[in-house]
Scaffold this active site. Structure first.
Site, mmCIF file in Angstrom:
data_model
loop_
_atom_site.group_PDB
_atom_site.id
_atom_site.type_symbol
_atom_site.label_atom_id
_atom_site.label_comp_id
_atom_site.label_asym_id
_atom_site.label_seq_id
_atom_site.Cartn_x
_atom_site.Cartn_y
_atom_site.Cartn_z
ATOM 1 N N ARG A 79 32.098 96.850 -28.802
ATOM 2 C CA ARG A 79 31.281 96.377 -29.286
ATOM 3 C C ARG A 79 31.061 96.910 -30.943
ATOM 4 N NH1 ARG A 79 25.925 94.338 -25.873
ATOM 5 N NH2 ARG A 79 27.539 92.808 -25.092
ATOM 6 N N LYS A 93 13.484 98.444 -8.118
ATOM 7 C CA LYS A 93 14.978 98.596 -8.352
ATOM 8 C C LYS A 93 15.395 99.238 -6.611
ATOM 9 C CE LYS A 93 18.677 99.860 -11.200
ATOM 10 N NZ LYS A 93 19.263 100.041 -12.791
ATOM 11 N N GLU A 114 25.018 100.404 -28.386
ATOM 12 C CA GLU A 114 26.184 101.058 -28.595
ATOM 13 C C GLU A 114 26.352 100.896 -30.265
ATOM 14 O OE1 GLU A 114 26.202 98.901 -26.092
ATOM 15 O OE2 GLU A 114 26.687 100.281 -24.437
HETATM 16 C C1 LIG Z 1 27.173 96.814 -23.472
HETATM 17 C C2 LIG Z 1 26.743 97.470 -22.092
HETATM 18 N N1 LIG Z 1 26.667 98.796 -22.165
HETATM 19 C C3 LIG Z 1 26.538 99.598 -21.236
HETATM 20 C C4 LIG Z 1 26.478 98.900 -19.765
HETATM 21 C C5 LIG Z 1 26.283 99.641 -18.676
HETATM 22 N N2 LIG Z 1 25.081 99.182 -17.735
HETATM 23 C C6 LIG Z 1 25.223 98.452 -16.775
HETATM 24 S S1 LIG Z 1 23.928 97.788 -16.181
HETATM 25 C C7 LIG Z 1 23.004 99.072 -17.084
HETATM 26 C C8 LIG Z 1 21.362 98.930 -17.035
HETATM 27 C C9 LIG Z 1 20.786 97.775 -17.028
HETATM 28 O O1 LIG Z 1 19.538 97.677 -16.778
HETATM 29 P P1 LIG Z 1 18.640 96.585 -16.589
HETATM 30 O O2 LIG Z 1 19.116 95.642 -17.625
HETATM 31 O O3 LIG Z 1 17.196 96.935 -16.514
HETATM 32 O O4 LIG Z 1 18.967 95.936 -15.263
HETATM 33 P P2 LIG Z 1 18.509 96.805 -13.810
HETATM 34 O O5 LIG Z 1 20.204 97.167 -13.220
HETATM 35 O O6 LIG Z 1 17.747 97.775 -13.758
HETATM 36 O O7 LIG Z 1 18.348 95.651 -12.844
HETATM 37 C C10 LIG Z 1 23.862 99.512 -17.955
HETATM 38 C C11 LIG Z 1 23.352 100.603 -18.945
HETATM 39 C C12 LIG Z 1 26.779 97.453 -19.657
HETATM 40 N N3 LIG Z 1 26.990 96.783 -18.566
HETATM 41 N N4 LIG Z 1 26.998 96.889 -20.988
#
Ligand SMILES: Cc1ncc(C[n+]2csc(CCOP(=O)(O)OP(=O)(O)O)c2C)c(N)n1
Length: 620
Positions: A394, A283, A366
């Protein structure tokens, strides 16, 4: 500069590039990403992590015939640059510019609007099943992060998709060991374990290549090795959860090695079954500050490229909330803080450090968070779930069935309530009042200032029964006149009590209402403001206090249908109100991406918009 990228007007242009040019292209794209996000803000570290992966996907597949579904959708910047959107990229996340997420109105290469996590496997499975039924031979590819994989919906998708024989469905697991913060839970541990296993896919191609090149006996050796490979394959296949769920598992491979990813994707295409390809990425790759601080650069405001310092840093409701909760948690050992992978955004970092046993990051889950909070509450803890308004959507059934119906004592700290600005349609917090309004027993507070946030939180924790929500906007508090005093009451009247025109509002819009009141006074229109501190249930005395007034103007930064403005109107009617009532709220539509001031202006929630409506509807 950017000579190769400029030539790539479409994925077809990318396909013509030689391997070494693809590597240069990746470097050029990284530079554009860093430059643009430093100017516009946005998701930097997730995008830097998938540059090579995205290039390889466009090299191997034919988008849009082959369809890509991006989980969350925050990592699509390279995809946008490759699919004909370079010229508009400087307007990323701006009004009339490009969305920061996939947007089918922008391009045929974006299949769905996306922004909420863990949905990609289900939607990609649906796409691939439709293709199968229509005899469409093309592929469907979902890209899901290890963070998004912690969401239950991802497993509902895997559970069904794995059973589909002959599906041309490829799931790419983009594993960087990070959600926004460090990824949590058993799935994260499990991925860490398989990440360190011998690389089956790499072994396969290397052995085949080297053995077939042996001049004599190469073929015999190939046979023997094929058997060994089969054994190894079985071992690898048997050993992953994904194999048990019906997928062919490939990987893990280095997601920054374009040719390795291309090879693996070609391999995946050749298998006539659902495949899960596990790629390891870093990342923030390629920008030192983002690699070292991937959480801060996950979603960042504008920043200085040289120093990595953000250009902003005002106080926010989130940080105040975190501070107040810590203050209470020091004395009250029942208080537990829960986050669904958003400890950074919701201001819970200090709580996490200081009260570790009572801090729960449950992953992007959530629904689970609410039901889990219910369990904590049942056995005597005092749970506070801090969550963005948009992601609470959700949890409707969990709020109904597991929290409100059980009359559990729990607090919802709803951040990013109202407009959120440039994250766009998927992230606007305009529904929470309406959906909470429909759930029996839940109380909802909507502070306008930091002081009110503290008062409301105190009430939510210690005075009110059952589920209590405190909802507050993104960013800083507004400006208030010195004579304005916060009161710990369900409503406040501000201005000339004798005025017959009333603005009714709550939350962020209160500071706009004050400005509007001053402007109207200059025009000779006398107005007072009824500010609702509690929007559910609306205090009957608040209604009675304006019953005999002439005109009521309700401003609501949320949807009209089911919102507080409708409840207020109904109570007025039921109590015999005879005057004029105008409700300005978000009509039946989703709210686009634009800066906060732009949105407030566009939806006529700023002081000017209020003045126009009131001046146009009242006699001076
Ligand atoms: C239902 C929901 N909860 C929280 C989020 C906020 N959020 C956006 S990206 C993320 C982390 C995602 O991690 P990952 O899937 O590993 O992707 P990366 O950013 O590491 O590439 C979060 C918690 C979201 N988009 N959707």
């Amino acid at each position: 500069m950017n000579s190769i990228l400029k030539k790539v007007k479409s994925p077809d242009d990318l396909k013509k590039l030689k391997d070494y040019e693809l590597t240069i292209l990746a470097d050029e794209i990284r530079k554009v990403l860093i430059d643009t996000v430093s100017e516009n803000g946005g998701h930097l570290s997730p995008n830097l992590g998938v540059v090579e992966l995205t290039i390889a996907m466009h090299k191997v597949f034919n988008s849009p015939k082959d369809q890509f579904v991006w989980d969350v959708g925050h990592q699509v910047y390279t995809h946008k640059l490759i699919t004909g959107r370079q010229d508009d990229f400087c307007k990323l996340r701006m009004e009339d510019g490009l969305s920061g997420f996939p947007n089918p109105n922008e391009s045929e290469h974006d299949i769905f609007f996306q922004g909420h996590s863990s949905a990609s496997i289900s939607s990609a499975f649906g796409l691939s099943m439709a293709k199968k039924l229509l005899n469409d031979p093309n592929y469907t590819v979902a890209v899901i992060g290890d963070g998004a994989l912690t969401g239950g919906l991802a497993f509902e998708g895997l559970n069904n998709a794995g059973r589909s024989k002959n599906a041309k469905l490829i799931i790419i697991l983009n594993d960087n060991d990070m959600s926004i913060s460090k990824n949590v839970g058993s799935i994260a541990k499990y991925l860490a374990a398989i990440r360190t296993k011998p690389q089956y896919y790499a072994i396969k191609s290397n052995i085949e290549d080297s053995v077939m090149n042996i001049p004599k006996g190469g073929e015999m050796l190939y046979e023997k090795i094929s058997k060994a490979k089969k054994a190894l394959k079985n071992y690898m296949y048997e050993s992953t959860l994904f194999e048990y769920m019906g997928f062919r598992y490939l990987g893990p491979i280095d997601g920054h090695d374009i040719s390795a990813v291309c090879d693996a994707l070609e391999g995946a295409k050749s298998l006539e079954c659902p495949v899960l390809l596990h790629v390891k990425t870093i990342k923030g790759k390629g920008y030192d500050f983002a690699e070292k601080l991937p959480t801060q650069f996950h979603g960042t405001p504008k920043f200085d490229i040289e120093t990595g310092e953000p250009i902003s840093g005002a106080n926010s409701f989130s940080s105040k909330f975190g501070k107040y909760l810590c203050k209470h948690a020091e004395d009250d050992k029942r208080i537990c803080a829960i986050t669904a992978a958003m400890s950074f955004g919701t201001g819970l970092e200090t709580f996490k450090e200081n009260y570790k046993p009572r801090f729960f990051d449950v992953g992007l889950a959530e629904e689970h968070a609410v039901t889990f909070a219910s369990g904590l509450a049942k056995n005597g803890m005092l749970p506070v779930f801090a969550v963005y308004s948009t992601f609470l959507q959700r949890c409707y059934d969990q709020l109904v069935h597991d929290a409100a119906l059980q009359n559990q004592k729990l607090v919802l700290a709803i951040d990013r309530a109202g407009f959120v600005g440039d994250d766009g349609e998927t992230h606007q917090g305009i529904l929470d009042v309406a959906f909470l309004n429909s759930i029996p027993g839940i109380r909802v507070y909507s502070p306008s200032s930091f002081n009110e946030l503290e008062m409301n939180l105190n009430r939510a924790l210690y005075e009110d029964p059952g589920v209590v929500a405190v909802r507050y906007p993104r960013g800083n508090e507004g400006e208030f006149p010195v004579d304005y005093k916060c009161v710990d009451e369900p409503f406040t009247m501000y201005g000339d009590e004798g005025a017959k025109n009333v603005i009714v509002t709550y939350g962020r819009l209160f500071s706009e209402a004050i400005k509007a009141m001053e402007k109207l006074q200059k025009k000779g229109i006398n107005v007072k403001i009824l500010k609702l501190n509690r929007v559910k249930p609306i205090d009957i005395n608040a209604v009675k206090s304006v019953l005999n007034d002439e005109s009521i103007f309700f401003f609501e930064e949320g949807v009209r249908s089911g919102g507080a403005g409708e409840s207020f109107a109904l109570k007025l009617l039921e109590n015999g109100f005879k005057g004029q009532y105008k409700l300005r709220a978000v009509e039946d539509k989703f709210v686009e991406s634009a800066s906060m001031p732009t949105l407030l202006k566009k939806y006529k929630f700023d002081s000017e918009g209020m003045v126009d409506l009131i001046a146009g509807s009242t006699k001076t």
